[in-house]
Design a protein around this motif. Structure first.
Motif, PDB file in Angstrom:
ATOM      1  N   THR A 132       0.836  -1.206   0.000  1.00  0.00           N
ATOM      2  CA  THR A 132       0.000   0.000   0.000  1.00  0.00           C
ATOM      3  C   THR A 132       0.870   1.255   0.000  1.00  0.00           C
ATOM      4  O   THR A 132       0.598   2.193  -0.759  1.00  0.00           O
ATOM      5  N   SER A 178       2.516   1.455  -3.583  1.00  0.00           N
ATOM      6  CA  SER A 178       1.574   1.787  -4.652  1.00  0.00           C
ATOM      7  C   SER A 178       1.071   3.218  -4.511  1.00  0.00           C
ATOM      8  O   SER A 178       0.939   3.936  -5.506  1.00  0.00           O
ATOM      9  N   ASP A 179       0.840   3.664  -3.287  1.00  0.00           N
ATOM     10  CA  ASP A 179       0.451   5.068  -3.083  1.00  0.00           C
ATOM     11  C   ASP A 179       1.579   6.009  -3.507  1.00  0.00           C
ATOM     12  O   ASP A 179       1.337   7.028  -4.155  1.00  0.00           O
ATOM     13  N   ILE A 181      -0.003   4.184  -8.325  1.00  0.00           N
ATOM     14  CA  ILE A 181      -0.592   3.064  -9.065  1.00  0.00           C
ATOM     15  C   ILE A 181      -1.435   2.223  -8.114  1.00  0.00           C
ATOM     16  O   ILE A 181      -1.284   2.303  -6.889  1.00  0.00           O
ATOM     17  N   ALA A 182      -2.287   1.407  -8.665  1.00  0.00           N
ATOM     18  CA  ALA A 182      -3.089   0.496  -7.859  1.00  0.00           C
ATOM     19  C   ALA A 182      -2.207  -0.619  -7.302  1.00  0.00           C
ATOM     20  O   ALA A 182      -1.192  -0.980  -7.905  1.00  0.00           O
ATOM     21  N   ARG A 183      -2.614  -1.159  -6.164  1.00  0.00           N
ATOM     22  CA  ARG A 183      -1.868  -2.294  -5.612  1.00  0.00           C
ATOM     23  C   ARG A 183      -1.834  -3.452  -6.600  1.00  0.00           C
ATOM     24  O   ARG A 183      -0.818  -4.129  -6.739  1.00  0.00           O
ATOM     25  N   SER A 184      -2.932  -3.672  -7.309  1.00  0.00           N
ATOM     26  CA  SER A 184      -2.971  -4.761  -8.287  1.00  0.00           C
ATOM     27  C   SER A 184      -1.951  -4.539  -9.405  1.00  0.00           C
ATOM     28  O   SER A 184      -1.357  -5.501  -9.906  1.00  0.00           O
ATOM     29  N   THR A 185      -1.724  -3.289  -9.782  1.00  0.00           N
ATOM     30  CA  THR A 185      -0.721  -2.994 -10.805  1.00  0.00           C
ATOM     31  C   THR A 185       0.672  -3.312 -10.285  1.00  0.00           C
ATOM     32  O   THR A 185       1.500  -3.879 -11.004  1.00  0.00           O
ATOM     33  N   TYR A 186       0.937  -2.966  -9.028  1.00  0.00           N
ATOM     34  CA  TYR A 186       2.227  -3.309  -8.421  1.00  0.00           C
ATOM     35  C   TYR A 186       2.442  -4.824  -8.475  1.00  0.00           C
ATOM     36  O   TYR A 186       3.493  -5.296  -8.892  1.00  0.00           O
TER      37      TYR A 186
END
Length: 100
Positions: free
Chosen positions: A56, A59-60, A64-69
């Motif tokens: 989190t 990604s913040d 980007i979204a956590r899913s993208t990470y």
């Protein structure tokens, strides 16, 4: 306008049968783009772990979204874009792009 050629499908599709993203091994015909993306993903994973950051926070920080990470670093479902790499290097104050 010429079409871009090189990477067909997700980066993890170039793993050898016993390969694990991003460490490999990779198939012999793996495009250089995928190999560089794997190096970036491995470096990002290692720097984040060394910094003690969670997904989190990263990604913040990267916007980007956590899913993208996860898609970039953990499962190799997508290539990181240049914007994400630049933001990651600034956020983590380190170089991710491999030196050649």
């Amino acid at each position: 306008m010429p079409r871009r050629r090189g990477v067909l499908g997700p980066p993890n599709g170039y793993l050898a049968p016993d390969g694990v993203w991003p460490d490999g091994p990779f198939q012999d015909d793996t495009p250089e783009t995928v190999l560089v993306a794997a190096q970036i993903a491995a470096r990002l994973r290692d720097v984040v772990a060394e910094a003690g950051l969670n997904v989190t926070q990263v990604s913040d920080g990267l916007g980007i979204a956590r899913s993208t990470y996860y898609d970039i670093v953990t499962n190799g479902a997508t290539l990181p874009d240049l914007h994400t790499i630049v933001r990651a290097e600034a956020f983590l104050n380190t170089r991710l792009w491999p030196r050649t």
